[in-house]
Enzyme design. Sequence first.
Site, PDB file in Angstrom:
ATOM      1  N   ALA A 139      -1.408   6.265  -2.001  1.00  0.00           N
ATOM      2  CA  ALA A 139      -0.198   6.194  -1.002  1.00  0.00           C
ATOM      3  C   ALA A 139       1.091   5.616  -2.315  1.00  0.00           C
ATOM      4  O   ALA A 139       2.306   6.997  -1.267  1.00  0.00           O
ATOM      5  CB  ALA A 139       0.118   5.642  -0.341  1.00  0.00           C
ATOM      6  N   HIS A 159      -9.276  12.468   0.148  1.00  0.00           N
ATOM      7  CA  HIS A 159      -8.905  12.210   1.311  1.00  0.00           C
ATOM      8  C   HIS A 159      -8.349  13.601   2.290  1.00  0.00           C
ATOM      9  O   HIS A 159      -7.988  13.010   3.468  1.00  0.00           O
ATOM     10  CB  HIS A 159      -8.465  10.907   2.008  1.00  0.00           C
ATOM     11  CG  HIS A 159      -9.314   9.632   1.132  1.00  0.00           C
ATOM     12  ND1 HIS A 159      -8.245   9.180   0.823  1.00  0.00           N
ATOM     13  CD2 HIS A 159     -10.327   9.120   0.961  1.00  0.00           C
ATOM     14  CE1 HIS A 159      -9.523   7.762   0.917  1.00  0.00           C
ATOM     15  NE2 HIS A 159     -10.586   8.289   0.195  1.00  0.00           N
TER      16      HIS A 159
HETATM   17  P1  NAD Z   1      -2.306   1.634  -0.014  1.00  0.00           P
HETATM   18  O1  NAD Z   1      -0.966   1.966   1.437  1.00  0.00           O
HETATM   19  O2  NAD Z   1      -2.774   0.803   0.732  1.00  0.00           O
HETATM   20  O3  NAD Z   1      -1.555   1.142  -0.708  1.00  0.00           O
HETATM   21  C1  NAD Z   1       0.271   1.725  -2.102  1.00  0.00           C
HETATM   22  C2  NAD Z   1       0.345   0.997  -2.272  1.00  0.00           C
HETATM   23  O4  NAD Z   1       1.569   1.334  -3.809  1.00  0.00           O
HETATM   24  C3  NAD Z   1       0.286  -0.055  -2.124  1.00  0.00           C
HETATM   25  O5  NAD Z   1      -0.015  -2.038  -2.848  1.00  0.00           O
HETATM   26  C4  NAD Z   1       2.598  -0.417  -2.658  1.00  0.00           C
HETATM   27  O6  NAD Z   1       2.535  -1.343  -3.750  1.00  0.00           O
HETATM   28  C5  NAD Z   1       1.720   0.442  -4.251  1.00  0.00           C
HETATM   29  N1  NAD Z   1       3.525   1.284  -3.812  1.00  0.00           N
HETATM   30  C6  NAD Z   1       4.261   2.329  -2.783  1.00  0.00           C
HETATM   31  N2  NAD Z   1       5.198   2.735  -3.583  1.00  0.00           N
HETATM   32  C7  NAD Z   1       5.475   2.433  -4.629  1.00  0.00           C
HETATM   33  C8  NAD Z   1       6.303   2.819  -5.745  1.00  0.00           C
HETATM   34  N3  NAD Z   1       7.480   3.533  -5.291  1.00  0.00           N
HETATM   35  N4  NAD Z   1       5.481   1.756  -7.117  1.00  0.00           N
HETATM   36  C9  NAD Z   1       4.943   1.172  -7.386  1.00  0.00           C
HETATM   37  N5  NAD Z   1       3.835   1.154  -6.207  1.00  0.00           N
HETATM   38  C10 NAD Z   1       3.971   1.093  -5.677  1.00  0.00           C
HETATM   39  O7  NAD Z   1      -2.032   3.381   0.065  1.00  0.00           O
HETATM   40  P2  NAD Z   1      -3.719   3.727  -1.034  1.00  0.00           P
HETATM   41  O8  NAD Z   1      -4.267   2.782  -2.348  1.00  0.00           O
HETATM   42  O9  NAD Z   1      -3.460   5.227  -1.340  1.00  0.00           O
HETATM   43  O10 NAD Z   1      -4.973   4.551   0.049  1.00  0.00           O
HETATM   44  C11 NAD Z   1      -4.536   4.378   1.893  1.00  0.00           C
HETATM   45  C12 NAD Z   1      -4.696   5.398   2.479  1.00  0.00           C
HETATM   46  O11 NAD Z   1      -3.870   6.121   2.463  1.00  0.00           O
HETATM   47  C13 NAD Z   1      -5.282   6.787   1.195  1.00  0.00           C
HETATM   48  O12 NAD Z   1      -6.428   7.000   1.828  1.00  0.00           O
HETATM   49  C14 NAD Z   1      -5.035   8.080   2.161  1.00  0.00           C
HETATM   50  O13 NAD Z   1      -5.517   9.119   2.634  1.00  0.00           O
HETATM   51  C15 NAD Z   1      -3.406   7.459   2.729  1.00  0.00           C
HETATM   52  N6  NAD Z   1      -2.373   7.539   2.696  1.00  0.00           N
HETATM   53  C16 NAD Z   1      -1.711   8.972   2.322  1.00  0.00           C
HETATM   54  C17 NAD Z   1      -0.577   8.935   1.690  1.00  0.00           C
HETATM   55  C18 NAD Z   1       0.070  10.599   1.492  1.00  0.00           C
HETATM   56  O14 NAD Z   1      -0.551  11.098   1.094  1.00  0.00           O
HETATM   57  N7  NAD Z   1       1.365   9.626   0.566  1.00  0.00           N
HETATM   58  C19 NAD Z   1       0.454   8.036   2.699  1.00  0.00           C
HETATM   59  C20 NAD Z   1       0.302   7.234   4.031  1.00  0.00           C
HETATM   60  C21 NAD Z   1      -1.656   6.860   3.480  1.00  0.00           C
END
Ligand code: NAD
Length: 249
Positions: free
Chosen positions: A23, A121
């Site tokens: 994400a 996912h």
């Molecule tokens: P997570 O939210 O657990 O982790 C995201 C990580 O990215 C965090 O540790 C954060 O510090 C880091 N981060 C955020 N913005 C950043 C940036 N600009 N630069 C550097 N680092 C940055 O997300 P995950 O590990 O993908 O797991 C969460 C689950 O959430 C996934 O299974 C996914 O399916 C789902 N999800 C998806 C979306 C999407 O499709 N965009 C959004 C939210 C959640």
Amino acid sequence: MEDLDRFAQMLEDAQRVVLFTGAGISTESGIPDFRSPGTGLWTKIKPIEFQDFLDSEDVRQESWSRRFSAERTIENAVPNKGHEACARLIESGKATAVITQNIDNLHLESGIPADQIIELHGNSTYAKCLQCEMRYEMADLESQFEATGRVAPCSACGGIIKSATISFGQAMPVEEVRRAEAVTLECDLFVVIGSSLVVFPAADLPVLGKQVGAGLVIVNREPTPLDEIADLVLHREIGPSMSYVVGIN
Ligand code: NAD
């Protein structure tokens, strides 16, 4: 910049890079992640578990209500520099695949061919019947939801319709997991971009890569549980870092 130059050199030296995104790569497109302190979605809203979705009509309709309001951010989002950098690495042949935990479709929108994107996912831009797998377009379901206040069961078989994402408690898609493992076993550099690496089994993949001798780079603003086994960790912003290493402005 020493760490970024080292990353650029590791990319240069590698032949078969696998990109693994979470994400975090999409926050610069305006889509909140789950776990960032303060802004992460989970600081505001509890996720709906798969079993609860199956068990309760009310929970299902709550999930549709969320889909057609909060998740608007996904529909309006466009790929950012991080996605663009991934697309460059794929286009040049340096990277073989993007394995993503994201459901936002932005890697496809950035121009990466569908067969080089592995969505662990699922994808929130369409829906499927859980029984007969018939596909439904979100725009049609939204019109129905607006007109009737609900999404009705599948018109073909009466099954439950759900967005084509994998919820907590729902089985992982077998073919995608198989493909993700296959590309990981073949890679010589595994690059994690914007994942907290706490969602399993997805977070097993970087470990698998290490086990077969690939290098591991993690680009994430905050520490992750796998930082200690990585060859290089960049606690940096994704867009500027990835732009720098692939040489885009
Ligand atoms: P997570 O939210 O657990 O982790 C995201 C990580 O990215 C965090 O540790 C954060 O510090 C880091 N981060 C955020 N913005 C950043 C940036 N600009 N630069 C550097 N680092 C940055 O997300 P995950 O590990 O993908 O797991 C969460 C689950 O959430 C996934 O299974 C996914 O399916 C789902 N999800 C998806 C979306 C999407 O499709 N965009 C959004 C939210 C959640």
